[in-house]
Scaffold this motif. Structure first.
Motif, PDB file in Angstrom:
ATOM      1  N   HIS A   1       9.889  -7.617  -9.490  1.00 12.35           N
ATOM      2  CA  HIS A   1       8.588  -8.265  -9.678  1.00 12.35           C
ATOM      3  C   HIS A   1       7.727  -7.582 -10.743  1.00 12.35           C
ATOM      4  O   HIS A   1       6.895  -8.227 -11.376  1.00 12.35           O
ATOM      5  CB  HIS A   1       7.823  -8.376  -8.347  1.00 12.35           C
ATOM      6  CG  HIS A   1       7.180  -7.123  -7.865  1.00 12.35           C
ATOM      7  ND1 HIS A   1       7.874  -6.073  -7.297  1.00 12.35           N
ATOM      8  CD2 HIS A   1       5.875  -6.736  -7.858  1.00 12.35           C
ATOM      9  CE1 HIS A   1       7.038  -5.121  -6.957  1.00 12.35           C
ATOM     10  NE2 HIS A   1       5.807  -5.486  -7.285  1.00 12.35           N
ATOM     11  N   ASP A   2       7.910  -6.287 -10.953  1.00 13.47           N
ATOM     12  CA  ASP A   2       7.125  -5.568 -11.964  1.00 13.47           C
ATOM     13  C   ASP A   2       8.004  -4.972 -13.061  1.00 13.47           C
ATOM     14  O   ASP A   2       7.570  -4.066 -13.791  1.00 13.47           O
ATOM     15  CB  ASP A   2       6.313  -4.438 -11.304  1.00 13.47           C
ATOM     16  CG  ASP A   2       5.067  -4.945 -10.596  1.00 13.47           C
ATOM     17  OD1 ASP A   2       4.705  -6.121 -10.804  1.00 13.47           O
ATOM     18  OD2 ASP A   2       4.471  -4.178  -9.824  1.00 13.47           O
TER      19      ASP A   2
ATOM     20  N   ASP B   1      -5.074   1.569 -16.947  1.00 14.23           N
ATOM     21  CA  ASP B   1      -3.898   0.836 -17.429  1.00 14.23           C
ATOM     22  C   ASP B   1      -3.982  -0.635 -17.052  1.00 14.23           C
ATOM     23  O   ASP B   1      -4.484  -0.996 -15.973  1.00 14.23           O
ATOM     24  CB  ASP B   1      -2.614   1.414 -16.824  1.00 14.23           C
ATOM     25  CG  ASP B   1      -2.270   2.779 -17.386  1.00 14.23           C
ATOM     26  OD1 ASP B   1      -2.690   3.071 -18.520  1.00 14.23           O
ATOM     27  OD2 ASP B   1      -1.578   3.553 -16.690  1.00 14.23           O
ATOM     28  N   HIS B   2      -3.492  -1.474 -17.951  1.00 18.73           N
ATOM     29  CA  HIS B   2      -3.422  -2.911 -17.695  1.00 18.73           C
ATOM     30  C   HIS B   2      -2.027  -3.411 -18.065  1.00 18.73           C
ATOM     31  O   HIS B   2      -1.356  -2.852 -18.940  1.00 18.73           O
ATOM     32  CB  HIS B   2      -4.480  -3.664 -18.509  1.00 18.73           C
ATOM     33  CG  HIS B   2      -5.881  -3.210 -18.226  1.00 18.73           C
ATOM     34  ND1 HIS B   2      -6.606  -3.658 -17.148  1.00 18.73           N
ATOM     35  CD2 HIS B   2      -6.675  -2.312 -18.881  1.00 18.73           C
ATOM     36  CE1 HIS B   2      -7.803  -3.082 -17.148  1.00 18.73           C
ATOM     37  NE2 HIS B   2      -7.868  -2.256 -18.192  1.00 18.73           N
ATOM     38  N   PHE B   3      -1.593  -4.490 -17.393  1.00 19.69           N
ATOM     39  CA  PHE B   3      -0.241  -5.017 -17.600  1.00 19.69           C
ATOM     40  C   PHE B   3      -0.307  -6.542 -17.729  1.00 19.69           C
ATOM     41  O   PHE B   3       0.337  -7.284 -16.991  1.00 19.69           O
ATOM     42  CB  PHE B   3       0.663  -4.625 -16.430  1.00 19.69           C
ATOM     43  CG  PHE B   3       0.748  -3.138 -16.201  1.00 19.69           C
ATOM     44  CD1 PHE B   3       1.679  -2.371 -16.869  1.00 19.69           C
ATOM     45  CD2 PHE B   3      -0.132  -2.505 -15.324  1.00 19.69           C
ATOM     46  CE1 PHE B   3       1.755  -0.995 -16.662  1.00 19.69           C
ATOM     47  CE2 PHE B   3      -0.075  -1.136 -15.118  1.00 19.69           C
ATOM     48  CZ  PHE B   3       0.869  -0.375 -15.786  1.00 19.69           C
ATOM     49  N   ARG B   4      -1.092  -7.006 -18.672  1.00 20.97           N
ATOM     50  CA  ARG B   4      -1.317  -8.441 -18.824  1.00 20.97           C
ATOM     51  C   ARG B   4      -0.022  -9.163 -19.211  1.00 20.97           C
ATOM     52  O   ARG B   4       0.688  -8.738 -20.110  1.00 20.97           O
ATOM     53  CB  ARG B   4      -2.404  -8.687 -19.864  1.00 20.97           C
ATOM     54  CG  ARG B   4      -3.771  -8.139 -19.449  1.00 20.97           C
ATOM     55  CD  ARG B   4      -4.834  -8.380 -20.508  1.00 20.97           C
ATOM     56  NE  ARG B   4      -6.133  -7.835 -20.095  1.00 20.97           N
ATOM     57  CZ  ARG B   4      -6.520  -6.588 -20.317  1.00 20.97           C
ATOM     58  NH1 ARG B   4      -5.714  -5.746 -20.947  1.00 20.97           N
ATOM     59  NH2 ARG B   4      -7.712  -6.165 -19.902  1.00 20.97           N
ATOM     60  N   GLY B   5       0.227 -10.251 -18.504  1.00 23.84           N
ATOM     61  CA  GLY B   5       1.410 -11.056 -18.787  1.00 23.84           C
ATOM     62  C   GLY B   5       2.698 -10.487 -18.223  1.00 23.84           C
ATOM     63  O   GLY B   5       3.791 -10.991 -18.527  1.00 23.84           O
ATOM     64  N   HIS B   6       2.606  -9.467 -17.373  1.00 24.16           N
ATOM     65  CA  HIS B   6       3.834  -8.834 -16.889  1.00 24.16           C
ATOM     66  C   HIS B   6       4.643  -9.752 -15.992  1.00 24.16           C
ATOM     67  O   HIS B   6       5.860  -9.604 -15.881  1.00 24.16           O
ATOM     68  CB  HIS B   6       3.511  -7.529 -16.159  1.00 24.16           C
ATOM     69  CG  HIS B   6       3.052  -7.711 -14.748  1.00 24.16           C
ATOM     70  ND1 HIS B   6       1.740  -7.958 -14.409  1.00 24.16           N
ATOM     71  CD2 HIS B   6       3.731  -7.685 -13.567  1.00 24.16           C
ATOM     72  CE1 HIS B   6       1.636  -8.058 -13.105  1.00 24.16           C
ATOM     73  NE2 HIS B   6       2.819  -7.900 -12.563  1.00 24.16           N
ATOM     74  N   ASN B   7       3.973 -10.712 -15.337  1.00 26.30           N
ATOM     75  CA  ASN B   7       4.722 -11.613 -14.444  1.00 26.30           C
ATOM     76  C   ASN B   7       5.716 -12.465 -15.227  1.00 26.30           C
ATOM     77  O   ASN B   7       6.866 -12.653 -14.807  1.00 26.30           O
ATOM     78  CB  ASN B   7       3.760 -12.494 -13.648  1.00 26.30           C
ATOM     79  CG  ASN B   7       2.902 -13.378 -14.534  1.00 26.30           C
ATOM     80  OD1 ASN B   7       2.384 -12.926 -15.559  1.00 26.30           O
ATOM     81  ND2 ASN B   7       2.759 -14.642 -14.161  1.00 26.30           N
ATOM     82  N   GLU B   8       5.289 -12.978 -16.380  1.00 28.47           N
ATOM     83  CA  GLU B   8       6.175 -13.813 -17.189  1.00 28.47           C
ATOM     84  C   GLU B   8       7.304 -12.983 -17.795  1.00 28.47           C
ATOM     85  O   GLU B   8       8.480 -13.392 -17.778  1.00 28.47           O
ATOM     86  CB  GLU B   8       5.378 -14.499 -18.298  1.00 28.47           C
ATOM     87  CG  GLU B   8       6.190 -15.476 -19.128  1.00 28.47           C
ATOM     88  CD  GLU B   8       5.329 -16.257 -20.104  1.00 28.47           C
ATOM     89  OE1 GLU B   8       5.906 -17.044 -20.876  1.00 28.47           O
ATOM     90  OE2 GLU B   8       4.098 -16.074 -20.099  1.00 28.47           O
TER      91      GLU B   8
ATOM     92  N   CYS C   1       4.619  -3.997 -21.320  1.00 31.71           N
ATOM     93  CA  CYS C   1       3.302  -4.573 -21.649  1.00 31.71           C
ATOM     94  C   CYS C   1       2.138  -3.688 -21.191  1.00 31.71           C
ATOM     95  O   CYS C   1       1.013  -4.163 -21.051  1.00 31.71           O
ATOM     96  CB  CYS C   1       3.175  -5.972 -21.053  1.00 31.71           C
ATOM     97  SG  CYS C   1       3.377  -6.065 -19.266  1.00 31.71           S
ATOM     98  N   ARG C   2       2.391  -2.427 -20.958  1.00 28.40           N
ATOM     99  CA  ARG C   2       1.333  -1.518 -20.512  1.00 28.40           C
ATOM    100  C   ARG C   2       0.385  -1.205 -21.663  1.00 28.40           C
ATOM    101  O   ARG C   2       0.795  -0.858 -22.765  1.00 28.40           O
ATOM    102  CB  ARG C   2       1.947  -0.219 -19.988  1.00 28.40           C
ATOM    103  CG  ARG C   2       0.923   0.860 -19.650  1.00 28.40           C
ATOM    104  CD  ARG C   2       1.611   2.070 -19.057  1.00 28.40           C
ATOM    105  NE  ARG C   2       0.677   3.192 -18.910  1.00 28.40           N
ATOM    106  CZ  ARG C   2       0.736   4.324 -19.603  1.00 28.40           C
ATOM    107  NH1 ARG C   2       1.708   4.504 -20.495  1.00 28.40           N
ATOM    108  NH2 ARG C   2      -0.145   5.281 -19.412  1.00 28.40           N
TER     109      ARG C   2
ATOM    110  N   THR D   1       6.969   4.926 -15.859  1.00 28.06           N
ATOM    111  CA  THR D   1       5.760   4.220 -16.299  1.00 28.06           C
ATOM    112  C   THR D   1       4.635   4.398 -15.283  1.00 28.06           C
ATOM    113  O   THR D   1       4.716   3.892 -14.164  1.00 28.06           O
ATOM    114  CB  THR D   1       6.049   2.720 -16.494  1.00 28.06           C
ATOM    115  OG1 THR D   1       7.098   2.553 -17.448  1.00 28.06           O
ATOM    116  CG2 THR D   1       4.800   1.988 -16.969  1.00 28.06           C
ATOM    117  N   PRO D   2       3.555   5.112 -15.645  1.00 31.86           N
ATOM    118  CA  PRO D   2       2.441   5.309 -14.713  1.00 31.86           C
ATOM    119  C   PRO D   2       1.604   4.039 -14.557  1.00 31.86           C
ATOM    120  O   PRO D   2       1.698   3.105 -15.353  1.00 31.86           O
ATOM    121  CB  PRO D   2       1.636   6.421 -15.379  1.00 31.86           C
ATOM    122  CG  PRO D   2       1.926   6.271 -16.841  1.00 31.86           C
ATOM    123  CD  PRO D   2       3.349   5.801 -16.928  1.00 31.86           C
ATOM    124  N   GLN D   3       0.806   4.013 -13.488  1.00 32.09           N
ATOM    125  CA  GLN D   3      -0.140   2.915 -13.260  1.00 32.09           C
ATOM    126  C   GLN D   3      -1.503   3.521 -12.949  1.00 32.09           C
ATOM    127  O   GLN D   3      -1.878   3.642 -11.779  1.00 32.09           O
ATOM    128  CB  GLN D   3       0.317   2.025 -12.098  1.00 32.09           C
ATOM    129  CG  GLN D   3       1.605   1.280 -12.347  1.00 32.09           C
ATOM    130  CD  GLN D   3       1.889   0.247 -11.260  1.00 32.09           C
ATOM    131  OE1 GLN D   3       1.732  -0.954 -11.460  1.00 32.09           O
ATOM    132  NE2 GLN D   3       2.310   0.711 -10.096  1.00 32.09           N
TER     133      GLN D   3
END
Length: 440
Positions: A265-266, A281-288, A272-273, A230-232
C-alpha cells in the motif's frame, strides 16, 4: 495417525520393507497441530511400491516418488535416496536410491523436518529435531552452507518456518542465509512467490524484517528495502515506511489479498517523498504510484490476474479520505466495487493502527462512520453500477438513441444522476431524463 497412512505403512512392512511417516507431518504432530499431508519414506523401490498397491500415480518417479491412492486419500511414498549434485542451485542432477533411513534423513533441510515415525519403532530423531522444537529454533541438518548451496529456496523456507512457528533461527543457519542469499536469483518467481505468500499468511508477517536483515528481500523484493530506508517525518506517523508496513500487515487478518495489499500500500512512497520547509515529509500521489508498482511486482512474481486486480484496486483507494456522507461513499463503492468495499475498510483500519497513537482514535472513528454508511448503501441495494440502472441500452434505443459511443455516454450520465440521488433510479423518471436530453 490417519487409518490410510497406517494402512500404507503396514502394507509395506508386511511385504518386507521399511516405512515411516516423515517430515512435516511428524513435526506438526509433535507440536499438536493437524498435518495437512502425510508423506511416507520407504526402503521399497518405486516399481516395488507400484507392485504392492493397486492404485498409484507416477508423480515424481524419477526422484523415487509414487502417489498411493487409498480410500479417497493420496499419500506420497518416496524411496530412501541420496541427491546428486545441485548444479542449478535448486534441483539435483540425479538421485541414488539407498536402503538406509539415516542417509535419507541427512539430506533434508532442517532438523525439525528430518524426523521419521512408525508405530513399531516410534520416533526416529537422529539430528536433534525434538530438542530444536523445544528450543523453538530453525536449524539446518548438517552444514548450512551445503544445505543452502543444494537448494537456494531453503533460504526462504527457513524464514517462512520461523514466521509460521514463531521460532528463531540458529546462528550458524542465519550466517549461511546471509552469505548465500544472492543465490536466490536462481530460483523461479513462482517458487519465490509461494514461500513469500506462506510467510505473509503466517501469524508473523512482520518476520519479513528478518528476510530484510538477512539480505533476502534485496534479491526477491528490493522495493521493500527502499521502504525500510525511507523515513516518515510526519505527525501522523511513528515509524519509517517499512516498519509501518510490517505493523499494518500484522494488524489485518491473514487473507492473501489483504496481506499483499498492506505489503504494497505504501511501496511507492520512496519515489515521491518530499520534505517541506519545516521538515515535514509528504508523499503526494503515492497511492497511484504504489498501485502501479504493486501490479508490476505481482506480475514479476507470476501472481494470478484476479489477485493483481483486487490488490491494485485496494492499494489505489487505501488513502481515500472523502466526506463521510452517503453521496461520497456511494461514489467510493462505485469505484472500488461492492465486493471489495468491506476489504477496503479493513485495509484502512490496519493502516490506521500502524500510525501515531495521537491521531488513531480520530481516524478509526472516521473509518467506522464510512463503513456504516457503506453497509447501509449495500444493504439497501442502491444503484452503484450501470447494470444496476433501471434502464438499459435497449430502452434507450427504443427512444431513438443510436447504438454507439453516444449510447454509453447517456447511460453514464444517468448513472451519475443516480449516484447523486439514488431515488432517481426509476425507469419512467430515467426515460424522461433521456427524452429531455434528446430534445436538447
Amino acid at each position: 495417525m490417519p487409518a490410510t497412512v497406517k494402512m500404507v505403512l503396514d502394507t509395506l512392512h508386511a511385504n518386507g520393507y521399511e516405512a515411516y511417516a516423515v517430515g512435516g507431518c511428524v513435526r506438526d504432530s509433535i507440536l499438536g497441530r493437524r498435518p495437512d499431508d502425510w508423506d511416507i519414506t520407504t526402503s521399497a523401490l518405486p516399481e516395488q511400491v507400484k507392485a504392492i498397491f493397486g492404485r498409484t500415480v507416477d508423480t515424481g518417479i524419477q526422484h523415487g516418488t509414487v502417489t498411493v491412492l487409498v480410500g479417497g486419500k493420496a499419500h506420497e511414498v518416496t524411496t530412501y535416496r541420496l541427491d546428486g549434485e545441485y548444479l542449478d542451485g535448486r534441483h539435483p542432477e540425479d538421485v541414488t536410491f539407498v536402503s538406509n533411513l539415516e542417509e535419507d534423513l541427512k539430506r533434508r533441510d532442517f532438523t525439525i523436518n528430518a524426523m521419521a515415525y512408525n508405530e513399531e519403532e516410534g520416533l526416529i530423531d537422529l539430528f536433534g529435531g525434538v530438542e530444536d522444537l523445544e528450543r523453538k529454533v530453525i536449524r539446518c541438518v548438517g552444514d548450512p552452507m551445503q544445505r543452502f548451496s543444494e537448494d537456494a529456496l531453503r533460504i526462504m523456507r527457513a524464514v517462512r518456518f520461523s514466521a509460521q512457528l514463531s521460532f528463531g533461527i540458529d546462528p550458524d543457519t542465519i550466517a549461511g542465509i546471509i552469505r548465500l542469499a544472492p543465490t536466490l536469483e536462481k530460483v523461479s518467481a513462482e517458487r519465490i512467490c509461494t514461500e513469500l505468500t506462506k510467510m505473509l499468511l503466517s501469524e508473523h508477517p512482520n518476520y519479513l524484517k528478518v528476510a530484510y536483515e538477512a539480505g533476502i528481500t534485496r534479491i526477491v523484493l528490493p522495493e521493500f528495502d527502499a521502504m525500510m530506508q525511507t523515513p516518515q517525518n510526519h505527525p501522523r506517523h511513528m515509524a519509517n515506511v517499512g516498519e509501518h508496513t510490517l505493523m499494518s500487515m500484522q494488524a489485518v487478518k491473514n487473507d492473501r489479498v489483504l496481506r499483499y495489499t498492506m505489503l504494497f500500500h505504501d511501496i511507492g512512497k520512496p519515489l515521491c517523498r518530499t520534505t517541506d520547509e519545516v521538515g515535514i515529509d509528504h508523499f503526494r500521489g503515492h497511492n497511484e504510484i504504489s498501485a502501479d508498482m504493486a501490479g508490476q511486482i505481482m506480475r514479476r512474481l507470476k501472481m494470478d490476474n484476479d489477485t493483481i486486480k483486487k490488490v491494485k484496486t485496494l492499494v489505489y483507494w487505501h488513502d481515500w479520505m472523502g466526506e463521510a456522507t452517503p453521496k461520497s461513499v456511494r461514489r467510493l463503492i462505485h469505484h472500488v466495487g461492492a465486493d471489495l468495499f468491506p476489504l477496503l475498510m479493513q485495509v484502512k483500519n490496519a493502516d490506521t493502527m500502524a500510525k501515531s497513537e495521537r491521531y488513531r482514535v480520530e481516524e478509526l472513528q472516521y473509518n467506522i462512520l464510512v463503513s456504516r454508511i457503506g453497509d447501509d448503501i449495500l444493504r439497501e441495494n442502491q444503484c452503484l453500477t450501470l447494470k444496476d440502472l433501471a434502464v438499459n441500452g435497449k430502452d434507450l434505443m427504443e427512444l431513438g438513441v443510436q447504438k454507439g459511443p453516444g449510447l454509453g455516454e447517456i447511460l453514464q450520465m444517468l448513472l451519475e444522476e443516480v449516484l447523486e440521488v439514488p431515488e432517481k433510479n426509476d425507469r419512467d423518471l430515467l426515460l424522461d431524463i433521456v427524452r429531455s436530453h434528446l430534445e436538447l
